[in-house]
Enzyme design. Structure first.
Site, PDB file in Angstrom:
ATOM      1  N   LYS A  67       0.809  -1.220   0.000  1.00 26.84           N
ATOM      2  CA  LYS A  67       0.000   0.000   0.000  1.00 26.84           C
ATOM      3  C   LYS A  67       0.846   1.276   0.000  1.00 26.84           C
ATOM      4  CE  LYS A  67      -4.117  -2.051   2.083  1.00 26.84           C
ATOM      5  NZ  LYS A  67      -5.161  -1.937   3.129  1.00 26.84           N
ATOM      6  N   ASP A 104     -10.366   2.204   1.611  1.00 27.55           N
ATOM      7  CA  ASP A 104     -10.529   1.692   2.977  1.00 27.55           C
ATOM      8  C   ASP A 104     -11.201   2.734   3.870  1.00 27.55           C
ATOM      9  OD1 ASP A 104      -9.393  -0.834   2.593  1.00 27.55           O
ATOM     10  OD2 ASP A 104      -7.363  -0.111   3.009  1.00 27.55           O
TER      11      ASP A 104
END
Length: 275
Positions: A67, A104
């Site tokens: 990420k 997210d």
């Protein structure tokens, strides 16, 4: 060439439910020409994989440990992704650009909204890893007061306070030995690995608020089961996974998906088949 390919990358990746969820969305939307796969890719292999992407690629989902590693390989990232220095979604545009985003954070907010949690006066976060920073970013949108983060080291405490300052959240830190006190908060977000919160199950209060446990396998966790047993509201990792995946599908296909129920059902069936 049509942009019809997508995939999730990470290491380890075999456990990922993303292919199940995205394929369910494609079926529901009638996008039967689209494919969604998974690839075991670590940080060392990531640059080469991204460099080889052709015009048939629409996007990528990224899990740990990629990420942050993906960011230098992109042409730009959204403000949401920049706020936590984490990208879990890459969209490949028609003109060849690679743009990063983070679903997210809005996924956490959407999962809470689905359970009726719109605003809270305070909250507690268990843990201080990458997911905890996304939790803080989500809390910046719904928490009107202080967030207490329960951590295991001074370095982690400093990190969480730093994220709080950056995200505009009032963060107080406490040692993990005091974590049972977290359960009195109106909203508790558990971001720890499997087993880490089991010891807290016996400390669930008589009238708990809302617990958001980001794990989905194993489920329920000991803490989640005890919480539900006391009548507390519960949000699980599959809820987060579905909501962030819905946003990814929209970014990668340009279609606003309505297959939330279909994606959740597919995820539940996949999890049940593992046990």
């Amino acid at each position: 060439m049509s942009r019809i390919r997508a995939a999730v990358l990470g290491s380890p990746i075999e456990h990922s439910l993303s292919p199940v969820l995205h394929r369910a969305a494609y079926r529901e939307l009638g996008l039967l020409e689209r494919s969604y796969d998974r690839f075991e890719i670590d940080e060392a292999a990531l640059p080469g994989f991204v460099a080889d992407l052709g015009p048939e690629w629409a996007g990528l989902s990224l899990t740990m440990p990629l990420k942050r590693a993906i960011i230098p390989l992109l042409d730009g990232i959204s403000d949401t992704a920049a706020s936590v220095e984490a990208v879990n979604t890459v969209v490949l545009t028609e003109d060849g650009r690679r743009l990063g985003d983070n679903t997210d954070i809005p996924g956490i907010v959407a999962a809470l909204h689905e359970r009726g949690v719109e605003k809270v006066p305070s909250a507690a976060v268990l843990g201080a890893g990458a997911t905890a920073s996304s939790a803080l970013a989500a809390l910046a949108r719904i928490c009107t007061g202080e967030v207490t983060a329960y951590v295991r080291s001074r370095a982690r405490a400093d990190e969480m306070r730093g994220w709080g300052e950056r995200l505009g959240v009032a963060v107080r830190t406490a040692d993990w030995s005091e974590a049972a006190a977290a359960l009195e908060a109106p909203l508790v977000i558990a971001t720890t690995p499997a087993g880490a919160t089991d010891e807290l199950a016996a400390s669930v209060p008589e009238a708990p608020g809302t617990l958001f446990d980001v794990l989905y396998d194993p489920w329920p966790t000991a803490l989640a089961a005890a919480w539900s047993g006391r009548g507390g509201a519960l949000v699980g990792g599959l809820d987060l996974l579905v909501h962030q995946a819905v946003l990814q599908v929209e970014l990668m296909t340009g279609r606003a998906p309505g297959p939330l129920a279909a994606m959740r059902t597919a995820g539940e069936r996949a999890l049940a088949a593992r046990h």
